[in-house]
Design an enzyme around this catalytic site. Sequence first.
Site, mmCIF file in Angstrom:
data_model
loop_
_atom_site.group_PDB
_atom_site.id
_atom_site.type_symbol
_atom_site.label_atom_id
_atom_site.label_comp_id
_atom_site.label_asym_id
_atom_site.label_seq_id
_atom_site.Cartn_x
_atom_site.Cartn_y
_atom_site.Cartn_z
ATOM 1 N N HIS A 1 0.797 -1.237 0.000
ATOM 2 C CA HIS A 1 0.000 0.000 0.000
ATOM 3 C C HIS A 1 0.818 1.269 0.000
ATOM 4 O O HIS A 1 0.244 2.355 -0.007
ATOM 5 C CB HIS A 1 -0.916 0.055 1.228
ATOM 6 N N LYS B 1 -9.724 13.693 4.171
ATOM 7 C CA LYS B 1 -8.822 12.543 4.190
ATOM 8 C C LYS B 1 -7.880 12.739 5.363
ATOM 9 O O LYS B 1 -7.875 13.809 5.975
ATOM 10 C CB LYS B 1 -8.028 12.434 2.880
ATOM 11 N N ARG B 2 -7.084 11.726 5.683
ATOM 12 C CA ARG B 2 -6.095 11.928 6.737
ATOM 13 C C ARG B 2 -5.261 13.163 6.413
ATOM 14 O O ARG B 2 -5.001 13.456 5.240
ATOM 15 C CB ARG B 2 -5.183 10.690 6.860
ATOM 16 N N LYS C 1 -0.451 14.598 1.127
ATOM 17 C CA LYS C 1 -1.799 14.817 0.588
ATOM 18 C C LYS C 1 -2.052 16.300 0.287
ATOM 19 O O LYS C 1 -3.009 16.661 -0.368
ATOM 20 C CB LYS C 1 -2.849 14.258 1.545
ATOM 21 N N THR D 1 -9.155 6.226 -2.452
ATOM 22 C CA THR D 1 -10.500 5.719 -2.735
ATOM 23 C C THR D 1 -11.519 6.835 -2.526
ATOM 24 O O THR D 1 -12.611 6.778 -3.082
ATOM 25 C CB THR D 1 -10.864 4.515 -1.833
ATOM 26 N N LYS E 1 -15.210 7.860 -4.533
ATOM 27 C CA LYS E 1 -16.516 8.128 -3.901
ATOM 28 C C LYS E 1 -17.113 9.424 -4.436
ATOM 29 O O LYS E 1 -18.300 9.495 -4.758
ATOM 30 C CB LYS E 1 -16.355 8.247 -2.382
HETATM 31 C C1 LIG Z 1 -12.581 6.693 1.876
HETATM 32 C C2 LIG Z 1 -12.091 7.080 3.205
HETATM 33 C C3 LIG Z 1 -10.740 7.345 3.400
HETATM 34 C C4 LIG Z 1 -9.727 7.318 2.272
HETATM 35 O O1 LIG Z 1 -9.712 8.588 1.660
HETATM 36 P P1 LIG Z 1 -8.526 9.018 0.667
HETATM 37 O O2 LIG Z 1 -9.014 10.336 0.135
HETATM 38 O O3 LIG Z 1 -8.470 7.983 -0.397
HETATM 39 O O4 LIG Z 1 -7.302 9.147 1.474
HETATM 40 C C5 LIG Z 1 -10.318 7.702 4.655
HETATM 41 N N1 LIG Z 1 -11.174 7.792 5.682
HETATM 42 C C6 LIG Z 1 -12.495 7.565 5.534
HETATM 43 C C7 LIG Z 1 -13.397 7.706 6.697
HETATM 44 C C8 LIG Z 1 -13.000 7.189 4.301
HETATM 45 O O5 LIG Z 1 -14.305 6.939 4.158
#
Ligand SMILES: *Cc1c(COP(=O)(O)O)cnc(C)c1O
Length: 821
Positions: free
Chosen positions: A369, A560-561, A566, A668, A672
Amino acid sequence: MTQTAPMNDVTNLPRPTARESDPTTLAAEITERLTYRIGKDAAAATEHDWLTAATLVVRDRIVDQWMHSTRETYAKQGKRVYYLSAEFLIGRLLRDAVTNLGLMENLQTALSDLGVDYDILAELEPDAALGNGGLGRLAACFMESMASVDVPAYGYGIRYVHGLFRQDVRDGWQVEFPETWLQHGNPWEFPRRESSYEIGFGGHVNYDDNDTCIWTPRERYMAEAYDTPIVGWQAKRVNTLRLWKAEPLDPIRLEAFNAGDHIGALQDSNKAEALSRVLYPADETLAGQELRLRQEYFFCSASLQDILRRHLQQYDSLSNLADKVAIQLNDTHPAVSVAELMRLMMDVHGMAFDDAWDLTKRTIAYTNHTLLPEALESWAVPLFERMLPRHMQIIFQINARVLKEVRVTNAFSDEQIAAMSLIDENGERRVRMGNLAFAGAHSINGVSGLHTDLMKKTVFADYHKLYPLRINNKTNGITPRRWLAQANPDLYALCREVAGDDILSDLDQLKALDTVAEDAAFQERFRAIKRANKGKLADLVKDRIGLTVHPDAMFDIQIKRIHEYKRQLLNIIETVALYDQMRSHPERNWAPRVKFFAGKAAPSYHNAKLIIKLANDVARAINRDPAVRDLLRVVFLPNYNVSLAEVMVPGADLSEQISTAGMEASGTGNMKFALNGALTIGTLDGANVEMKENVGDDNIIIFGMTAAEVEAARRDGHNPSAIIDGSPELKQALNAIESGVFSPGDEHRYRDLIGGLRTSDWFMVAADFEAYASAQRHVDGLWKTPATWDAMAIRNTARMGYFSSDRTIRQYAREIWGVLD
Ligand SMILES: *Cc1c(COP(=O)(O)O)cnc(C)c1O
């Protein structure tokens, strides 16, 4: 129930007849559970009691199918998939189960007949936050997809008492509080006391007369199973998520207690409890602590003992293990499984090293990953040896075997051989978990095309040369049941009108929306749904932080984190620059925007926490400035989790996916948003690359350096201060932040953070600023032609079929696990 037919007679396995699920029956059962399971009268029941009662009624409708799925796999002698992951970021389960069972309407009616509001109950369910971010959420989407596409699978992990910390924002700073998802009990789980295994640590290793190795651990604990059923779409199949809880061998040392040592008497109990107590909150960094290694070994050992027990119960021999068992390691957190499986086969089941090694490799597969060096797990040899002395021996044995294979090729330099060793000999010797996982697996996959490519060229370049067939790509996906149907029911309904009723089992059907992308009437309905979702998000903002935002503005979202790679910082700096421009040129026709941020920072990650503070400082200054009142607002929503994402994603117009190219393995969140009709502004990183290929160049806004350009700039050196001097907008924004405009009373707060951009700019924030800002102005232009925007947004939804996790899982199933045709 008596088992009359032999277990392997498939013809004697009728599917369970569905229980009655009309509203009257459901209401009666809910009242029954309330009375006899919870012991409450309807008049005295709290909302939590109603939630528990409703959950139990839904759960009963899963159990019959669950047992059927288990029996069927057994009878068909099917291959089982085991997904080992230190994290499962599941979120809430009720809506998921109710949607997949098709019970939503009847349950809502039943509850309302009882005077209870389904939506209020659903909101009470705590998020199961047993993960940090993308990696854990992927495991959760995969569990749901494996059930939906009928793959017999078990998820294995840890039943953390405290999941990811709850984030509060006080005076703009992140403050962490323990998360307590189990405080009202967990009606979804079934404790399986009969499935417990002993787990040892430390001690010493001896040999018996037959030269069999005897490991005598110094500490011993029990791992106890807790099972949660995972329902697939339309309940075709129900799989098991088995999470392990640590228990002491003896609940109390009575001898010590009676001798007056009341604390010492509980020592084992406390030590056991610590094993499955907390999730490590670091994302993309190596924790490195002893407890973490203990957690990893704890759940891997329990899982592998369970897997071998189940296999031997059915087949009496391990020789066909690889034909009946596929084990997938989600990152290196479960990589110690390679050594543990070898140990169990050799020391417990008497197999020779060569046979055990062959079987291990044919059974195990590994998903990588990350390429970030700080995230590659390794453990100091002395620590590893002290805690797992037998495994240390096995790893040295494996290493000798692998390095022999390397040497006979005559194709590698000494330096390359040192890099391929399972032991890092530079300085303090360390066990490299990535190399262990690679050596012990028949398949190593990346999670997007670009990431897999980079993996072949960087971390595993030498291993790839040695074993050129092992690395393969499986681009991540998301489950459309949760991220379309549940999170955005109105959009789902609209999609069905055009694309038919099968979209959730075949997301490619969404392509039909392409034909109406430019249809004005359809655009209007699509836009109305987006507008309603934005209204809900605006209400949530008002409710959580008391700020008013207008749903007619563009909702520009980065959630996101929080991590430097990022690049939330790039977004904040551009926001400051935009703010300057709006004030300097009020006469220009600006597109009104609300900038949303949400995300947690690892508690020990100083810069990430400072970035949260900066977002909040900038928000406070901008939101109180009447000059931009109707043009710009900045929102930081605390405590990002799955449930918050389920509200924010459907309400987004613009999705920020702006990582430094080459650093996001897949992402991911990007998928979404696009599925829910947001446009993406993003770099050519991770799965953005494939999203661009699928939605088409005209329907995504791509900017910035490529991974190759980033690599070249880092290698050859670049000059961020010259870049800053050449960009007046950037320079002004940085000067403002650096000089304390947003941090009155603490003028130096951001000096080092901004100073870092001037000197090294590792993440190319300054280097990509101009490209990003001009891409944002392009976005402003699109916003002003709604027909263009809507057509692009609709095409995003239409063309996201590829990113269903059902597609991903089918590829794993066919190409790695050898299940499904
Ligand atoms: C989808 C999701 C992530 C991953 O988000 P990225 O933008 O791909 O880093 C992290 N936390 C939660 C709660 C999510 O639903």
